[in-house]
Design a protein around this motif. Structure first.
Motif, mmCIF file in Angstrom:
data_model
loop_
_atom_site.group_PDB
_atom_site.id
_atom_site.type_symbol
_atom_site.label_atom_id
_atom_site.label_comp_id
_atom_site.label_asym_id
_atom_site.label_seq_id
_atom_site.Cartn_x
_atom_site.Cartn_y
_atom_site.Cartn_z
ATOM 1 N N ASN A 141 101.923 58.848 16.687
ATOM 2 C CA ASN A 141 102.594 58.619 15.411
ATOM 3 C C ASN A 141 101.602 58.709 14.258
ATOM 4 O O ASN A 141 101.873 59.331 13.226
ATOM 5 C CB ASN A 141 103.261 57.240 15.434
ATOM 6 C CG ASN A 141 104.715 57.283 14.984
ATOM 7 O OD1 ASN A 141 105.175 58.254 14.401
ATOM 8 N ND2 ASN A 141 105.431 56.210 15.252
ATOM 9 N N MET A 155 108.688 57.418 17.284
ATOM 10 C CA MET A 155 107.766 58.489 16.904
ATOM 11 C C MET A 155 108.363 59.477 15.904
ATOM 12 O O MET A 155 107.684 60.406 15.474
ATOM 13 C CB MET A 155 107.262 59.225 18.145
ATOM 14 C CG MET A 155 106.260 58.436 18.941
ATOM 15 S SD MET A 155 105.318 59.463 20.096
ATOM 16 C CE MET A 155 106.598 59.899 21.259
ATOM 17 N N THR A 196 101.707 56.261 22.201
ATOM 18 C CA THR A 196 102.703 56.633 21.192
ATOM 19 C C THR A 196 102.289 56.195 19.776
ATOM 20 O O THR A 196 102.520 56.958 18.831
ATOM 21 C CB THR A 196 104.100 56.093 21.550
ATOM 22 O OG1 THR A 196 104.036 54.676 21.773
ATOM 23 C CG2 THR A 196 104.628 56.774 22.808
#
Length: 207
Positions: A157, A85, A153
């Protein structure tokens, strides 16, 4: 009666998002657990000033004027999958950088394609070599990004990448869980307008 820890998944997303803030970030009630510690070690190694303020879990983060990516803590980075990330924020802070292969849980093979497909739409090219993700960034506004899968995630991102691209980017099939919501609310404090928080379709007005 017990006092429970706050969310690890939200904490790591906020740590990564703090790199987008040019000023000082203060995060409160952060859980003092290993994955948080590993990400902090990576941040410190690339020049970010991080310090715990008290025993309550309050933490202060100050990014550098120039990141020292050549000194990145490889050992810490390879112990957590969340290191992926950093791609979303870092693509706006330098044109080239590399991140160590993500490690973390041993629950089986987990593809990173949802991250890469979304970020490539916004101008990040990733070339993998032994042990490294080599990244080259030329941010662009694709108008719309459809997530390869609705992962938490990868969605975070994509949101972080879109937040610094001028104009509106619509993210479809976005995850709508609490950790994604926390990152969205943090970015709104930095001046990013986000429509659809908590839903599967987000409209990011980048700044």
């Amino acid at each position: 009666e017990i006092v429970v820890r706050t969310s690890k998944n939200a904490a790591v997303g906020l740590l990564c998002a703090s790199l987008l803030n040019k000023g000082t970030t203060t995060l409160r009630r952060m859980p003092k657990i290993e994955e948080v510690n590993r990400l902090i070690e990576v941040m410190i190694s690339i020049g970010v000033k991080v310090r715990w303020l008290n025993d309550l879990g309050d933490i202060e983060i100050k990014p550098p004027t120039k990141f020292t990516m050549n000194k990145i803590d490889v050992q810490a980075g390879r112990k957590t999958r969340s290191v992926l990330m950093y791609m979303g924020p870092l693509m706006h802070l330098m044109s080239e950088f590399r991140i160590p292969f993500a490690g973390g849980c041993k629950l089986g093979e987990r593809t990173i394609r949802p991250h890469l497909f979304a970020l490539e739409e916004m101008g990040l090219k990733v070339h993998t070599t032994t042990g490294w993700y080599n990244c080259a960034a030329k941010p662009v506004n694709p108008g719309k990004v459809v997530m390869y899968e609705s992962g938490n995630t990868p969605t975070e991102n994509a949101i972080m990448a879109a937040s610094r691209i001028e104009g509106v980017i619509e993210i479809r099939r976005a995850a709508a869980n609490y950790m994604v919501v926390d990152v969205c609310h943090f970015l709104t404090k930095l001046g990013v307008k986000i429509e659809g928080i908590g839903s599967n379709t987000l409209r990011i007005h980048g700044v």
